[in-house]
Design an enzyme around this catalytic site. Sequence first.
Site, PDB file in Angstrom:
ATOM      1  N   PRO A  13       0.793  -1.226   0.000  1.00 31.65           N
ATOM      2  CA  PRO A  13       0.000   0.000   0.000  1.00 31.65           C
ATOM      3  C   PRO A  13       0.828   1.280   0.000  1.00 31.65           C
ATOM      4  O   PRO A  13       1.856   1.372   0.668  1.00 31.65           O
ATOM      5  CB  PRO A  13      -0.811  -0.097   1.300  1.00 31.65           C
ATOM      6  CG  PRO A  13      -0.897  -1.554   1.583  1.00 31.65           C
ATOM      7  CD  PRO A  13       0.393  -2.132   1.086  1.00 31.65           C
ATOM      8  N   ASN A  14       0.348   2.229  -0.768  1.00 30.67           N
ATOM      9  CA  ASN A  14       0.854   3.599  -0.862  1.00 30.67           C
ATOM     10  C   ASN A  14       2.181   3.734  -1.599  1.00 30.67           C
ATOM     11  O   ASN A  14       2.657   4.851  -1.798  1.00 30.67           O
ATOM     12  CB  ASN A  14       0.937   4.261   0.517  1.00 30.67           C
ATOM     13  CG  ASN A  14      -0.425   4.371   1.157  1.00 30.67           C
ATOM     14  OD1 ASN A  14      -1.361   4.855   0.532  1.00 30.67           O
ATOM     15  ND2 ASN A  14      -0.559   3.887   2.375  1.00 30.67           N
ATOM     16  N   ARG A  21       5.302  11.244  -1.981  1.00 31.96           N
ATOM     17  CA  ARG A  21       4.892  10.961  -0.595  1.00 31.96           C
ATOM     18  C   ARG A  21       6.109  10.983   0.316  1.00 31.96           C
ATOM     19  O   ARG A  21       7.036  10.192   0.139  1.00 31.96           O
ATOM     20  CB  ARG A  21       4.222   9.593  -0.526  1.00 31.96           C
ATOM     21  CG  ARG A  21       3.858   9.190   0.875  1.00 31.96           C
ATOM     22  CD  ARG A  21       3.266   7.782   0.912  1.00 31.96           C
ATOM     23  NE  ARG A  21       3.140   7.368   2.295  1.00 31.96           N
ATOM     24  CZ  ARG A  21       3.533   6.199   2.758  1.00 31.96           C
ATOM     25  NH1 ARG A  21       4.051   5.301   1.957  1.00 31.96           N
ATOM     26  NH2 ARG A  21       3.406   5.917   4.029  1.00 31.96           N
ATOM     27  N   TYR A  26      11.273   8.525   1.976  1.00 28.84           N
ATOM     28  CA  TYR A  26      11.278   7.544   0.885  1.00 28.84           C
ATOM     29  C   TYR A  26      12.075   7.961  -0.346  1.00 28.84           C
ATOM     30  O   TYR A  26      12.232   7.162  -1.259  1.00 28.84           O
ATOM     31  CB  TYR A  26       9.836   7.236   0.477  1.00 28.84           C
ATOM     32  CG  TYR A  26       8.996   6.764   1.636  1.00 28.84           C
ATOM     33  CD1 TYR A  26       9.270   5.570   2.277  1.00 28.84           C
ATOM     34  CD2 TYR A  26       7.936   7.543   2.107  1.00 28.84           C
ATOM     35  CE1 TYR A  26       8.510   5.142   3.359  1.00 28.84           C
ATOM     36  CE2 TYR A  26       7.171   7.118   3.193  1.00 28.84           C
ATOM     37  CZ  TYR A  26       7.462   5.919   3.808  1.00 28.84           C
ATOM     38  OH  TYR A  26       6.714   5.507   4.870  1.00 28.84           O
ATOM     39  N   ASN A  77       8.442  -5.471  -0.605  1.00 25.74           N
ATOM     40  CA  ASN A  77       8.250  -4.273   0.203  1.00 25.74           C
ATOM     41  C   ASN A  77       6.758  -4.218   0.483  1.00 25.74           C
ATOM     42  O   ASN A  77       5.982  -3.681  -0.300  1.00 25.74           O
ATOM     43  CB  ASN A  77       8.715  -3.007  -0.507  1.00 25.74           C
ATOM     44  CG  ASN A  77       8.585  -1.787   0.383  1.00 25.74           C
ATOM     45  OD1 ASN A  77       7.927  -1.816   1.407  1.00 25.74           O
ATOM     46  ND2 ASN A  77       9.211  -0.693  -0.022  1.00 25.74           N
ATOM     47  N   ALA A  80       2.980  -0.905   4.762  1.00 30.46           N
ATOM     48  CA  ALA A  80       2.249  -1.010   6.032  1.00 30.46           C
ATOM     49  C   ALA A  80       1.827  -2.440   6.352  1.00 30.46           C
ATOM     50  O   ALA A  80       1.702  -2.799   7.525  1.00 30.46           O
ATOM     51  CB  ALA A  80       1.029  -0.097   6.001  1.00 30.46           C
ATOM     52  N   GLU A 101      12.966  -9.118   2.392  1.00 31.90           N
ATOM     53  CA  GLU A 101      12.112  -7.992   2.787  1.00 31.90           C
ATOM     54  C   GLU A 101      12.933  -6.720   2.645  1.00 31.90           C
ATOM     55  O   GLU A 101      14.063  -6.657   3.134  1.00 31.90           O
ATOM     56  CB  GLU A 101      11.671  -8.184   4.242  1.00 31.90           C
ATOM     57  CG  GLU A 101      10.843  -7.067   4.804  1.00 31.90           C
ATOM     58  CD  GLU A 101      10.517  -7.276   6.282  1.00 31.90           C
ATOM     59  OE1 GLU A 101      10.254  -6.264   6.954  1.00 31.90           O
ATOM     60  OE2 GLU A 101      10.528  -8.429   6.766  1.00 31.90           O
ATOM     61  N   HIS A 103      12.862  -2.251   2.678  1.00 30.63           N
ATOM     62  CA  HIS A 103      12.191  -1.000   3.045  1.00 30.63           C
ATOM     63  C   HIS A 103      13.069   0.159   2.608  1.00 30.63           C
ATOM     64  O   HIS A 103      14.290   0.135   2.799  1.00 30.63           O
ATOM     65  CB  HIS A 103      11.957  -0.915   4.556  1.00 30.63           C
ATOM     66  CG  HIS A 103      11.088  -2.015   5.062  1.00 30.63           C
ATOM     67  ND1 HIS A 103       9.736  -2.005   4.913  1.00 30.63           N
ATOM     68  CD2 HIS A 103      11.411  -3.171   5.696  1.00 30.63           C
ATOM     69  CE1 HIS A 103       9.242  -3.116   5.436  1.00 30.63           C
ATOM     70  NE2 HIS A 103      10.236  -3.843   5.918  1.00 30.63           N
ATOM     71  N   ARG A 110      12.106   5.073  13.032  1.00 31.61           N
ATOM     72  CA  ARG A 110      10.798   5.721  12.892  1.00 31.61           C
ATOM     73  C   ARG A 110       9.879   5.349  14.056  1.00 31.61           C
ATOM     74  O   ARG A 110      10.350   4.921  15.096  1.00 31.61           O
ATOM     75  CB  ARG A 110      10.215   5.348  11.533  1.00 31.61           C
ATOM     76  CG  ARG A 110      11.132   5.859  10.399  1.00 31.61           C
ATOM     77  CD  ARG A 110      10.549   5.716   9.054  1.00 31.61           C
ATOM     78  NE  ARG A 110       9.285   6.453   8.957  1.00 31.61           N
ATOM     79  CZ  ARG A 110       8.404   6.243   7.999  1.00 31.61           C
ATOM     80  NH1 ARG A 110       8.643   5.342   7.055  1.00 31.61           N
ATOM     81  NH2 ARG A 110       7.285   6.930   7.966  1.00 31.61           N
TER      82      ARG A 110
END
Length: 155
Positions: A13-14, A21, A26, A77, A80, A101, A103, A110
């Site tokens: 998502p996103n 964003r 990012y 990735n 969320a 995985e 990111h 964070r």
Amino acid sequence: MRESIRIGVLNGPNLNLLGRREPHHYGTRTLAEIESLLRERADAGGASLIFLQSNDEGEIVDWVQANTGAVDAWLVNAAALTHTSVALRDALAGSGRPFVEVHLSNVFAREPFRHTSLLSDLAIGVITGFRVSSYLFGLEALIQHLRGSAEAEAE
């Protein structure tokens, strides 16, 4: 000549909003730019890629299930969904395929809820915090892992 490695690249998502964003987390690269860089690197490494980005957990789980037979590994990735999706965890585990995985941001620098991954204990590795390079490092690690497995089986 070596057989081509097939890798599914899953974006949660996103991530369709990359480039605009929260660039402080990012970066400024779009998802299309990241995919282009990955394709170039995959071609050089003798691999082929299929891509999915979805904001829908069910669509992502269906895609993993539908493409398990078509891939040797996953580059993930989950965004969320990393922190929330038992369904995605189960789909990746059920695929029987290794995955890395990745990111873009350093999730450990964070918010505390981002420090927990429901996927990382299943992954062969986790790469976080290197922005676009996280994907590239992850792809290279998968290719090396798969080539190493193939060479070990040949011996």
